[in-house]
Enzyme design. Sequence first.
Site, PDB file in Angstrom:
ATOM      1  N   HIS A 188      65.768 -44.820  51.938  1.00  0.00           N
ATOM      2  CA  HIS A 188      66.326 -43.473  52.076  1.00  0.00           C
ATOM      3  C   HIS A 188      66.362 -42.672  50.779  1.00  0.00           C
ATOM      4  CE1 HIS A 188      69.986 -45.197  50.383  1.00  0.00           C
ATOM      5  NE2 HIS A 188      70.315 -43.965  50.079  1.00  0.00           N
TER       6      HIS A 188
HETATM    7  C1  UD1 Z   1      73.387 -39.669  50.222  1.00  0.00           C
HETATM    8  C2  UD1 Z   1      73.701 -39.981  48.763  1.00  0.00           C
HETATM    9  C3  UD1 Z   1      73.134 -41.357  48.408  1.00  0.00           C
HETATM   10  C4  UD1 Z   1      73.581 -42.426  49.397  1.00  0.00           C
HETATM   11  C5  UD1 Z   1      73.189 -41.969  50.794  1.00  0.00           C
HETATM   12  C6  UD1 Z   1      73.573 -42.960  51.861  1.00  0.00           C
HETATM   13  C7  UD1 Z   1      73.818 -38.017  47.276  1.00  0.00           C
HETATM   14  C8  UD1 Z   1      73.132 -37.317  46.179  1.00  0.00           C
HETATM   15  N1  UD1 Z   1      73.121 -39.014  47.857  1.00  0.00           N
HETATM   16  O1  UD1 Z   1      71.982 -39.521  50.334  1.00  0.00           O
HETATM   17  O2  UD1 Z   1      73.572 -41.716  47.123  1.00  0.00           O
HETATM   18  O3  UD1 Z   1      72.981 -43.656  49.088  1.00  0.00           O
HETATM   19  O4  UD1 Z   1      73.830 -40.720  51.059  1.00  0.00           O
HETATM   20  O5  UD1 Z   1      73.069 -42.559  53.104  1.00  0.00           O
HETATM   21  O6  UD1 Z   1      74.924 -37.699  47.612  1.00  0.00           O
HETATM   22  N2  UD1 Z   1      71.342 -36.015  57.381  1.00  0.00           N
HETATM   23  C9  UD1 Z   1      71.481 -36.016  58.748  1.00  0.00           C
HETATM   24  N3  UD1 Z   1      72.646 -36.513  59.249  1.00  0.00           N
HETATM   25  C10 UD1 Z   1      73.637 -36.977  58.475  1.00  0.00           C
HETATM   26  C11 UD1 Z   1      73.475 -36.975  57.080  1.00  0.00           C
HETATM   27  C12 UD1 Z   1      72.311 -36.501  56.549  1.00  0.00           C
HETATM   28  O7  UD1 Z   1      70.609 -35.606  59.485  1.00  0.00           O
HETATM   29  O8  UD1 Z   1      74.652 -37.406  59.023  1.00  0.00           O
HETATM   30  C13 UD1 Z   1      70.072 -35.525  56.819  1.00  0.00           C
HETATM   31  C14 UD1 Z   1      70.207 -34.093  56.359  1.00  0.00           C
HETATM   32  O9  UD1 Z   1      69.243 -33.344  56.989  1.00  0.00           O
HETATM   33  C15 UD1 Z   1      69.977 -34.131  54.868  1.00  0.00           C
HETATM   34  C16 UD1 Z   1      69.368 -35.504  54.615  1.00  0.00           C
HETATM   35  O10 UD1 Z   1      69.693 -36.320  55.733  1.00  0.00           O
HETATM   36  O11 UD1 Z   1      69.132 -33.113  54.445  1.00  0.00           O
HETATM   37  C17 UD1 Z   1      69.918 -36.125  53.367  1.00  0.00           C
HETATM   38  O12 UD1 Z   1      71.350 -36.226  53.416  1.00  0.00           O
HETATM   39  P1  UD1 Z   1      72.220 -36.125  52.081  1.00  0.00           P
HETATM   40  O13 UD1 Z   1      73.647 -36.348  52.361  1.00  0.00           O
HETATM   41  O14 UD1 Z   1      71.839 -34.910  51.352  1.00  0.00           O
HETATM   42  O15 UD1 Z   1      71.703 -37.312  51.212  1.00  0.00           O
HETATM   43  P2  UD1 Z   1      71.344 -38.806  51.581  1.00  0.00           P
HETATM   44  O16 UD1 Z   1      69.878 -38.977  51.499  1.00  0.00           O
HETATM   45  O17 UD1 Z   1      72.001 -39.288  52.840  1.00  0.00           O
END
Ligand code: UD1
Length: 366
Positions: A208
Amino acid sequence: MKNKLKFLVVVGARPNFIKIAPLFEEFKKYKSIKPILVHTGQHYDFEMSQVFFDGLRIPKPNYNLGVGSGSHGVQTAKTMLKLEPVVLKEKPDIIVVVGDVNSTIAAALVAKKLNIPLAHIEAGMRSYDSNMPEEINRILTDQISDFLFVTSESDKKNLLREGIDSKKIFIVGNIMTDTLLKMINKATGKILEKLSLKKNNYAFLTIHRAENTNKKEILKGILEAISRISERIPIVFPIHPRTKKNVEEFGIETILKSQGLITIPPVSYIDSIGLMKNAIFVLTDSGGIQHETAMLGVPCLTLRKNTEWSITIKSGSNRLIGVSKVKIIKAVFDVIGRKKKRIKTIKYWDGKTSQRIVRLLYKKIN
Ligand code: UD1
């Protein structure tokens, strides 16, 4: 002595939930602590959030800020905007943040700008890779924290090197082991049955990290390696929303159709532990999984060039293999067929970390 001490705990993303579960269990032992839980809403999908609250019996958050997805600037700024009024209203005695996600740094900034004592759980972790957004979040949160709870001696050294006063640093162990040790026996083989898998005859995969999923060539290379490996051994792949979205955007979904690759939605904590525990090896770029495999005694091949969990390399469970297709395939074929090694136990990773943290904070702020 005051009547009730208000501990305001801020969480936002999946790994945070696993870290605060034992903390809230511990709070129950203190009649004079009033915990307040704030969920920023950084993770909002049922499988990324609610399933952990249900499975780990975390109390319903007092506030959900509904921040959601967005760029790093937007996510961090929105959290600050929405959290500040909550803090002004609640006037907590201390704010507790965990880990290294965007919600962590945002909450830390709000706390210190309002002159509220700040505790950081899992402080001092460093990958020394400033391209990782998490590394920026770690360094900055640690710089402004008043109580820094570290998992090991080497994390303490990282902080001392950055000029942090040793009086603020406390070696308490790894809070995720509190959760793991409590839940490990509940992790049954049900999920294996559901997926028609046999113990020690499959691998577990997660990807991820932004640096592994945001560029087409890198993600494609990793998945092509995985697809090759899955011709030899089944691989279970609970796919993170970010990875899924990027696979679709890059138009590389066909790689996931490989026969031995079982792509499933994100799984609950119990199922994740169940799948890891019974796997022959784990392939991951997650931080949490590197140390969970160390505790479970399962070989972990990490799809990164560096790690903030260097202790898992020293203890013998983890190997950094990078993201080149050839190297991934070679490392995996190396590990298949080898006997599982006995892994050294790690000092303070004993399930008592939350006990140490709450006792210490209670004494310090009372
Ligand atoms: C975040 C953390 C990372 C952690 C990870 C665990 C930061 C910088 N990164 O990364 O350290 O290891 O969480 O999962 O804070 N999204 C969904 N549904 C959700 C959550 C996210 O669809 O419930 C999608 C969104 O479209 C978003 C993408 O996933 O654009 C990334 O989510 P984001 O919270 O920005 O970062 P993670 O990659 O999850």
